[in-house]
Write an enzyme that holds these catalytic residues in place. Structure first.
Site, short mmCIF file in Angstrom:
data_model
loop_
_atom_site.label_atom_id
_atom_site.label_comp_id
_atom_site.label_asym_id
_atom_site.label_seq_id
_atom_site.Cartn_x
_atom_site.Cartn_y
_atom_site.Cartn_z
N GLU A 175 56.29 23.54 3.17
CA GLU A 175 55.50 23.26 1.97
C GLU A 175 54.04 22.90 2.26
OE1 GLU A 175 57.27 20.64 -0.82
OE2 GLU A 175 59.06 21.85 -0.98
N GLU A 363 65.08 25.15 -0.09
CA GLU A 363 65.33 23.90 -0.81
C GLU A 363 65.51 24.18 -2.29
OE1 GLU A 363 62.62 20.61 -0.34
OE2 GLU A 363 62.37 21.07 1.79
#
Ligand code: GCO
Length: 469
Positions: A175, A363
């Site tokens: 991320e 995720e």
């Protein structure tokens, strides 16, 4: 209302036999042992120990004590019937000062981790950077300093040389949107800066570090599938007005294009360069070629959509947007809108705009904070959330998108960054006083789904090829 329990067998039928079901964690969020065996502070140790940055001044000193409970937790992962485990490696354990001497005890822990996964027949998906930058590197400016990209390359090379023969996949970053914008422009994550120049320097240094690491990984382990985990925002315009539609496009370029562009097209979005280019660091010859080396896979982390409207304020800084209202008023306990269809819209959009490799949902999960009652945790809303997003994933596979796996975030409740331990994402409950783990209702349901795999018809998914390199 009677709880609907989606039939795991029916859902399993919608996935190919070699689809991977996994669980995900990150080092700083579960390991604890912040000062054990040579580990030195990261920027998150410093940040969480400052008043006002993390709820309750919670920190990662103990977390889930995973560092001391590794074998027990590997048994827990195996008991869930998953085929893969996504974890991150803590740079401050390998190079406590960021550069300089290697900490052998730090590498030994990850040796035990990957050996333990192999012994249990579980594929190892490692992330090299999940936000725990060694604090010593902050002295040179952290991610705003180009030198940090080269320190990251050295860390990547050392780690992959040591562990790469037992990994099934490796991601350079988790991320980058969080470790760049959330950390240097919005001030919510470490190091807590609110400065566009700092953020733009962190942006390019992060992209460059990704490219340098890809080169090093390929030199050390040519057959190891290398990728990156991105949390792209699926951006919906708050209305059909041209102003809001244009705002959504600007938001896409700012939140997604600054990573997808350099990595998959070798160029930053023109809109960003024209608006902010003068405030970016020098992009040196060869940088974009390094950054855009082809990847074997990419990971998408998805939770909730982004909804924006035009910000008409005179002189509003690019992308000049403001939040637009939720469409679904149902939210999880952390306040995120529940909107599964955005996962599908997101994958269709980024595949239409970029040429992308195999994709893993690295995720997806929901925050619900219910606790243990009579030895069980009834987290039906999390079960529904996961089932609904898996259904969208099955739709994408049916449409021909190369979705190769799904990792539930998270294996267990853990340190939820600025929210500390009050927000719980685990399919396994953690009692932080006793460190007892209790598989939740969602975890038991996920276990019954995962145990149907692999179905024996292995395809080209990561980890299927020879790992002898
Ligand atoms: C992220 C991080 C995780 C978070 C999870 C819930 O995606 O933000 O990878 O560390 O804990 O997403 O916020």
């Amino acid at each position: 209302m009677t709880d609907r329990i989606p039939d795991p067998a029916l859902l399993a039928d919608r996935f190919p036999g070699d689809f991977l079901f996994g669980v995900a964690t990150a080092a700083f969020q579960i390991e604890g042992a912040a000062k054990a065996d040579g580990r030195k502070p990261s920027i998150w140790d410093a940040f969480s120990n400052m008043p006002g940055r993390v709820f309750g001044r919670h920190n990662g000193d103990v977390a889930c004590d995973h560092y001391h409970r590794l074998e027990q937790d590997l048994d827990l992962i195996a008991s869930l019937g998953v085929q893969a485990y996504r974890f991150s490696i803590a740079w401050p354990r390998v190079y406590p000062d960021g550069t300089g001497p290697i900490n052998e005890k730090g590498l030994d822990f990850y040796d035990r981790l990957v050996d333990g996964l192999q012994a249990r027949g579980i594929k190892a998906f490692a992330t090299l950077y999940h936000w725990d930058l060694p604090l010593m590197l902050a002295g040179d400016g952290g991610w705003t300093a180009r030198s940090t990209a080269y320190a990251f390359q050295r860390y990547a090379r050392t780690t992959i040389a040591r562990l790469g023969d037992r990994l099934d996949a490796v991601a350079t970053f988790n991320e980058p949107w969080c470790s760049v914008w959330l950390s240097h422009l919005y001030g919510i994550h470490a190091p807590g800066e609110r400065n566009m120049e700092a953020a733009l320097h962190a942006l390019h240094t992060t992209n460059l570090a990704h490219g340098l690491a890809v080169s090093a990984i390929r030199e050390e382990r040519p057959k190891l599938p290398v990728g990156i985990v991105i949390n792209p925002m699926h951006v919906y315009a708050g209305s059909d007005t041209p102003a809001d539609q244009a705002a959504a496009e600007r938001a896409f370029d700012f939140h997604n294009g600054v990573f997808f562009g350099p990595i998959f097209k070798g160029a930053y979005p023109d809109t960003v360069l024209s608006a902010l280019g003068e405030r970016m660091p020098p992009i040196e010859d060869g940088d974009l070629a390094l950054i855009s080396q082809p990847l074997d896979w990419w990971g998408v982390n998805y939770y909730t959509p982004m909804r924006v409207a035009d910000d008409p304020t005179e002189g509003a800084e690019f992308p000049a947007t403001k939040p637009a209202p939720f469409v679904n008023q149902e939210t999880t306990d952390i306040g995120w809108e529940i909107f599964p269809q955005a996962l599908g819209d997101l994958i269709r959009t980024v595949n239409a705009r970029y040429t992308l490799p195999d994709c893993y949902i690295t995720e997806n999960g929901a925050c619900y904070n219910m606790g243990v009652e009579d030895g069980a945790v009834d987290d039906q809303p999390r079960l529904d959330y996961i089932a609904d997003h898996l259904s969208v994933t099955a739709d994408l596979i049916a449409e021909g998108y190369p979705m190769r796996g799904y990792f539930a975030w998270s294996l267990m409740d853990n340190f939820e960054w600025a929210e500390g331990y009050r927000m719980r994402f685990g399919i396994v409950h953690v009692d932080y006083d006793t460190q007892a783990r209790t598989i939740k209702k969602s975890g038991l349901w996920y276990q019954s789904l995962a145990r149907s795999f692999p179905k024996g018809n292995h395809g080209g998914s990561v980890g299927a090829e020879d790992r002898s390199s």
